[in-house]
Design a protein around this motif. Structure first.
Motif, PDB file in Angstrom:
ATOM      1  N   TRP A 290      40.578  -3.924  -7.071  1.00 35.67           N
ATOM      2  CA  TRP A 290      41.072  -3.124  -5.951  1.00 35.67           C
ATOM      3  C   TRP A 290      40.042  -2.878  -4.866  1.00 35.67           C
ATOM      4  N   ASN A 291      38.748  -2.994  -5.203  1.00 39.03           N
ATOM      5  CA  ASN A 291      37.732  -2.782  -4.167  1.00 39.03           C
ATOM      6  C   ASN A 291      37.683  -3.949  -3.195  1.00 39.03           C
ATOM      7  N   ALA A 292      38.268  -5.073  -3.585  1.00 41.82           N
ATOM      8  CA  ALA A 292      38.035  -6.343  -2.868  1.00 41.82           C
ATOM      9  C   ALA A 292      39.272  -6.829  -2.133  1.00 41.82           C
ATOM     10  N   VAL A 293      40.285  -5.999  -1.997  1.00 41.37           N
ATOM     11  CA  VAL A 293      41.584  -6.457  -1.482  1.00 41.37           C
ATOM     12  C   VAL A 293      41.465  -7.236  -0.178  1.00 41.37           C
ATOM     13  N   SER A 294      40.809  -6.646   0.811  1.00 39.41           N
ATOM     14  CA  SER A 294      40.780  -7.320   2.110  1.00 39.41           C
ATOM     15  C   SER A 294      39.398  -7.866   2.454  1.00 39.41           C
TER      16      SER A 294
ATOM     17  N   THR B 162      31.951   1.992   0.899  1.00 43.33           N
ATOM     18  CA  THR B 162      31.551   0.662   0.431  1.00 43.33           C
ATOM     19  C   THR B 162      32.194  -0.426   1.300  1.00 43.33           C
ATOM     20  N   MET B 163      33.483  -0.269   1.598  1.00 45.50           N
ATOM     21  CA  MET B 163      34.169  -1.265   2.422  1.00 45.50           C
ATOM     22  C   MET B 163      33.547  -1.366   3.811  1.00 45.50           C
ATOM     23  N   SER B 164      33.132  -0.230   4.353  1.00 45.68           N
ATOM     24  CA  SER B 164      32.461  -0.257   5.650  1.00 45.68           C
ATOM     25  C   SER B 164      31.132  -0.998   5.552  1.00 45.68           C
ATOM     26  N   ALA B 165      30.414  -0.763   4.479  1.00 45.70           N
ATOM     27  CA  ALA B 165      29.127  -1.450   4.297  1.00 45.70           C
ATOM     28  C   ALA B 165      29.347  -2.956   4.191  1.00 45.70           C
ATOM     29  N   VAL B 166      30.367  -3.353   3.451  1.00 48.05           N
ATOM     30  CA  VAL B 166      30.687  -4.782   3.340  1.00 48.05           C
ATOM     31  C   VAL B 166      30.945  -5.363   4.725  1.00 48.05           C
ATOM     32  N   GLU B 167      31.722  -4.653   5.499  1.00 46.59           N
ATOM     33  CA  GLU B 167      32.073  -5.125   6.832  1.00 46.59           C
ATOM     34  C   GLU B 167      30.833  -5.295   7.706  1.00 46.59           C
TER      35      GLU B 167
ATOM     36  N   GLY C 208      35.985 -11.643  -2.123  1.00 47.49           N
ATOM     37  CA  GLY C 208      37.150 -10.805  -1.834  1.00 47.49           C
ATOM     38  C   GLY C 208      38.443 -11.576  -2.017  1.00 47.49           C
ATOM     39  N   GLN C 209      39.555 -10.847  -1.872  1.00 54.86           N
ATOM     40  CA  GLN C 209      40.862 -11.482  -2.019  1.00 54.86           C
ATOM     41  C   GLN C 209      41.432 -11.937  -0.694  1.00 54.86           C
ATOM     42  N   GLY C 210      40.786 -11.564   0.398  1.00 59.03           N
ATOM     43  CA  GLY C 210      41.186 -12.056   1.709  1.00 59.03           C
ATOM     44  C   GLY C 210      42.587 -11.684   2.132  1.00 59.03           C
TER      45      GLY C 210
ATOM     46  N   HIS D  94      44.404  -6.580   6.263  1.00 60.98           N
ATOM     47  CA  HIS D  94      44.057  -5.160   6.284  1.00 60.98           C
ATOM     48  C   HIS D  94      45.285  -4.305   6.028  1.00 60.98           C
ATOM     49  N   LEU D  95      46.440  -4.772   6.490  1.00 63.51           N
ATOM     50  CA  LEU D  95      47.680  -4.031   6.268  1.00 63.51           C
ATOM     51  C   LEU D  95      47.895  -3.710   4.795  1.00 63.51           C
ATOM     52  N   VAL D  96      47.642  -4.700   3.960  1.00 58.37           N
ATOM     53  CA  VAL D  96      47.850  -4.478   2.522  1.00 58.37           C
ATOM     54  C   VAL D  96      46.804  -3.500   2.003  1.00 58.37           C
ATOM     55  N   ASN D  97      45.582  -3.682   2.453  1.00 67.09           N
ATOM     56  CA  ASN D  97      44.538  -2.751   2.010  1.00 67.09           C
ATOM     57  C   ASN D  97      44.798  -1.339   2.531  1.00 67.09           C
TER      58      ASN D  97
END
Lengths: 596, 596
Positions: B89-93, B129-134, B100-102, B105-108
């Motif tokens: 779930w951390n990797a949805v978008s 965490t998602m912001s850091a990834v971005e 990641g699952q690519g 963003h809508l789904v995430n």
């Protein structure tokens, strides 16, 4: 987190909105000069700021603690409560013949605002005592008065109201606590009451509970309720304390706020039955409750004003100190104080304008209650009583709603620091939240307004009120002072909307009760915006008159600013509220099915 | 206090408001059928309801605890976090090339709503965490990506954003933390950051801090900020963990809500300096931040939606169970469930309508962000990016404002029980309150909207948005379905008001900036009411079309009811807001003197 009682603004509101001068002129309080009132308010403000305010945060942190059936109040509370009683503050508007000072409710209302602004959890306890005094003075037997009234007036003992049961909150008809007649004329009570404010504590040596209960042969519903006085400790005829009565506190609630106010579950008659004494007549308990209702609801409205003012003071102080960015037009060194940023100024003005409007509304009710009690002519008393009844639900609900709104804005002005408990801004929001719920939820107030108060005397009281507002607007238009900007226009439109929706509501409540109830809350809000806006205009007119007469009081400019802001930013909501009231009933027709 | 993810309504909104189908049709996500999305949402909803929701109250009670510089999370949190990561779930978008699952963003966004509704304190950590990834994916060196990205995408490590300092909250130009270049190309950081969400905890073995700091020779203000990656535990080139970096948590805040989310004071470089690695270019730190800003602000908006939905579910459930009095038309036995009382129904409809409108707004932003990233044509991408930028502050501020409003109504529906912490209604209000403050206060969002987003491309983006709303209204008028009542009329009036105030604002922001800023917050509210109202009408039109096509889905009727209620009771505020915006600027001119 200091508190400086807004004595000047309170006194100004008492004189120019609430009719304090008229009360003195009419002769009921011949010695009550503005100077004397000013001195009383100064002293009350001093006690509130210096003695009570420092208890507020410690009360929140420690809370009231239940240990083995006894509630321990936070450090310092007992001492300050005793000093407060010794100074006579519990007795301000109690009748002289039972040890009170016999001052108008208006003066006590001002004091109530200050105690509750200093600490709402502290201020709340005495409100219950004052209600108990009122009920016993109006309905108690001579013996009950002789034994209990003096000590409740002085504050040596405190009082409580035991109404709610788990299955009966807003619906008093569902109460089950039972009372049985005893051969000696007393009663024995059995039942469990919940949410009993100050039901148990160590501030006083005795606690006098007023309890709604049902006799075995009583009719069902609210017509079968009787009111009983049940002391925590039994009192001999000579006033000495005897054995513990069969009343115990079995639990206290962990609440969102007012942590130092013990909210108790009270068990009556777990053993042989709690000894109680009838107040008033059997099965007329609700009538006794109604005696207290206007005062109690007004007092809760004042809590809304109080907490709003406290939150405003704290937010303004922070906004003057905190520096971030550069506001448009800022010419000082470095970053501007955030009070200079237009959006922060907007928040602070909203806080102040809402607080002042609610204050004006509440003091207008207090003034009407005084005239209802003390006006020389019976017709004037009756008419004032009608006005007080009409305005009470508006004052209670609007003031407590804005209490929450203003406290929430106070958090927002602080930014991230507002979310940290140490700052104290969040406590105001937590404390404020209960006032919209207790003493009749604000939804109940709105229902009361449209289904009982509005139709009273065929709508004549409401029409009279609207005429009074139109009179203020006429003065504002005549003054034609550019300082007021569009105030008269915006408030005028809100009064027009109030008049149209009042007609709509008077019809709907007869013919389509569900529609009327669906619009009750927005109608109450519109009522409050039009009334509060007009009262602020009245204050502003008085302030401008004093300025023209040479006054250099810096408060006057702010009074005008509050009226303008309220008119342009808040009373302008009238059009939307009118639509929600008159067009929105159908939109509430849908039931929530299982799919919601 | 269970949580049932509103999967059906989310999926409906994704398709009919946010453009999920179009995204699939345009080819970026060829396999993304509505069925597949439905399955993902079902699974996410199940995890949120079954695993995360039970953590919420225990998290509130225990809070995050700081012991000797280490933060201990509440019981059960670590296990559920690990299971959540293991389920992907951390990797949805997140991009496929870093594990990641690519997915769009809508789904995430839909998932984010569910995690945060289940527990806002839990959902918050992964947002960082998602912001850091971005940020690292967009601006990090290949080496940083290789070492850090995979473990941040999987959630094995978590990320943080270190921005605020005591003297620099909304004003980033005032940041002082300094960074010094080292011979090996790394940096050493010294400074103290405050309010660092999830700055320290025991959910993961490492925490990757992204830190804004200033080089010795950097220009003043925001143009002198650089972004650094500072791991809690140093990582060798092969990914193995080494020594502790010179970063410590010196305190955590005692907050109004989200008690389980540790809000840390982080001390960088108390000894030799914290080792950091530059992300992006020197002095371009703010550019890197801007990359994340739309997503982060949208995520916080989704928290508002989430907590509103949770509060609504709980209030509705209570209102169906609790019986008091007899509602008009009630023909059942004994007392009615309070959901039958018109004023309670009004509160519940307000809660639901506001929640749905905020949801529609947020998902519209997520859809725009997806098109900005994935649309085939460059012009379409640029245009979608403009729309996302325009709507982001509106979605963030409106959704978090209504989060507080709805949670507060949730308390009110519960009456006295709502004020008792055990009930859980009050926690939602306490939790919701922060979202209006962090990630740019809602006042900052309003200023961003009127002073940057609105004037972009000469106001063309805003005009395009208003045209889109008019298109929806045209459809609503053509449908001419009596079920919609006056929806098209009321929303039409709000869009008219939005158009007029947009012209006013575009002029004011050029010529009278203080006036524009004074009206920024009411303008944002009007923008949201017109947009949210139109989006609800769009949903209602789609629901009515399905009903006509034979659907018996009971949700459809509620969608129509929400649109009607929103139009008649909420969008009707437009007239008042227009007056406050255009006429009210002068009313904010008064400064607060010493007398306030």
């Amino acid at each position: 987190m200091s508190y400086h009682a807004p004595v000047a603004d309170i006194a100004f509101t008492l004189r120019h909105v609430a009719g304090l001068d008229r009360l003195a002129e009419e002769g009921a309080f011949p010695d009550l000069t503005p100077d004397l009132v000013g001195q009383i308010l100064e002293e009350a403000g001093k006690f509130a700021g210096e003695r009570i305010a420092p208890l507020n945060q410690i009360g929140d942190r420690c809370g009231a603690q239940l240990v083995d059936g006894a509630v321990r109040m936070p450090p310092g509370w007992r001492e300050v409560y005793r000093a407060w009683c010794d100074a006579g503050w519990n007795a301000v508007s109690a009748p002289v013949d039972c040890g009170g000072q016999g001052l108008p409710h208006l003066v006590n209302a001002a004091c109530i605002e200050m105690w509750n602004a200093a600490s709402m959890a502290f201020g709340l306890g005495p409100l219950l005592t004052m209600s108990a005094v009122e009920a016993i003075a109006a309905h108690g037997s001579d013996q009950l008065k002789r034994i209990y009234l003096g000590k409740l007036v002085s504050g040596e003992w405190m009082g409580t109201m035991n109404i709610t049961e788990a299955q009966a909150g807003s619906d008093l008809g569902a109460l089950r606590t039972r009372a049985e007649r005893q051969p000696d004329g007393s009663y024995r009570l059995h039942g469990t009451k919940v949410f009993i404010t100050y039901g148990e504590h160590d501030l006083t040596d005795n606690i006098i509970h007023l309890v709604l209960a049902r006799l075995p042969d009583a009719p069902e519903g609210t017509r079968g309720l009787s009111l009983f006085l049940v002391p925590k400790v039994l009192v001999a005829d000579d006033g000495t304390l005897g054995a513990r009565n069969d009343v115990v506190c079995t639990g206290i609630e962990k609440k969102l706020g007012i942590h130092a106010s013990p909210t108790c579950t009270m068990q009556f008659g777990d053993r042989e039955g709690a000894v109680g004494y009838l107040v008033g007549e059997e099965n007329r308990g609700l009538t006794c409750m109604f005696t207290m209702m206007n005062h109690a609801r007004l007092a809760v409205g004042l809590q809304g004003v109080a907490i709003a003012d406290r939150a405003f003071q704290q937010a303004l102080s922070y906004a003057r100190d905190r520096r971030q960015g550069r506001a448009p037009g800022w010419s000082g060194e470095g970053m501007s104080p955030i009070v200079e940023h237009p959006d922060v100024k907007r928040m602070l003005l909203e806080m102040r304008a809402k607080t002042e409007a609610a204050r004006a509304l509440c003091y207008a009710v207090a003034g009407a209650l005084d005239r209802a009690a003390f006006a020389p002519a019976a017709a004037a008393r009756a008419s004032a009583d009608d006005v007080a009844s009409l305005l009470t639900p508006v004052a209670k609900a609007f003031s407590t709603d804005i209490g929450v709104e203003v406290a929430s804005l106070g958090v927002q002005v602080h930014g991230g620091a507002g979310y940290v408990e140490e700052t104290g801004a969040a406590q105001h929001l937590r404390d404020a939240r209960i006032a919209a719920i207790y003493e009749g939820t604000n939804g109940i107030q709105a229902v009361d307004l449209v289904s009982r108060k509005l139709p009273a005397r065929g709508g004549q009281v409401a029409r009279g009120h609207i005429s009074e507002l139109r009179g203020i607007l006429q003065q504002a238009r005549s003054a034609n002072d550019s300082g007021l900007g569009g105030t008269a226009v915006w408030i005028g439109q809100s009064v027009d909307a109030l008049e149209r929706t009042t007609h709509w509501m008077l019809d709907a409540v007869e013919t389509r009760p569900a529609d009327a109830l669906a619009g009750a809350t927005p109608y109450l809000r519109l009522f409050a915006l039009a009334t509060g806006g007009a009262y602020l205009a009245k204050k502003a007119l008085a302030a401008m008159a004093e300025l023209r007469a040479g006054s250099t009081d810096p408060h006057h400019g702010l009074r005008v600013a509050s009226a303008r802001f309220f008119a342009a930013h808040l009373a302008t909501a009238a059009a939307g509220l009118e639509a929600a009231i008159t067009e929105g009933a159908e939109a509430i027709g849908t039931a929530f099915g299982d799919a919601a």
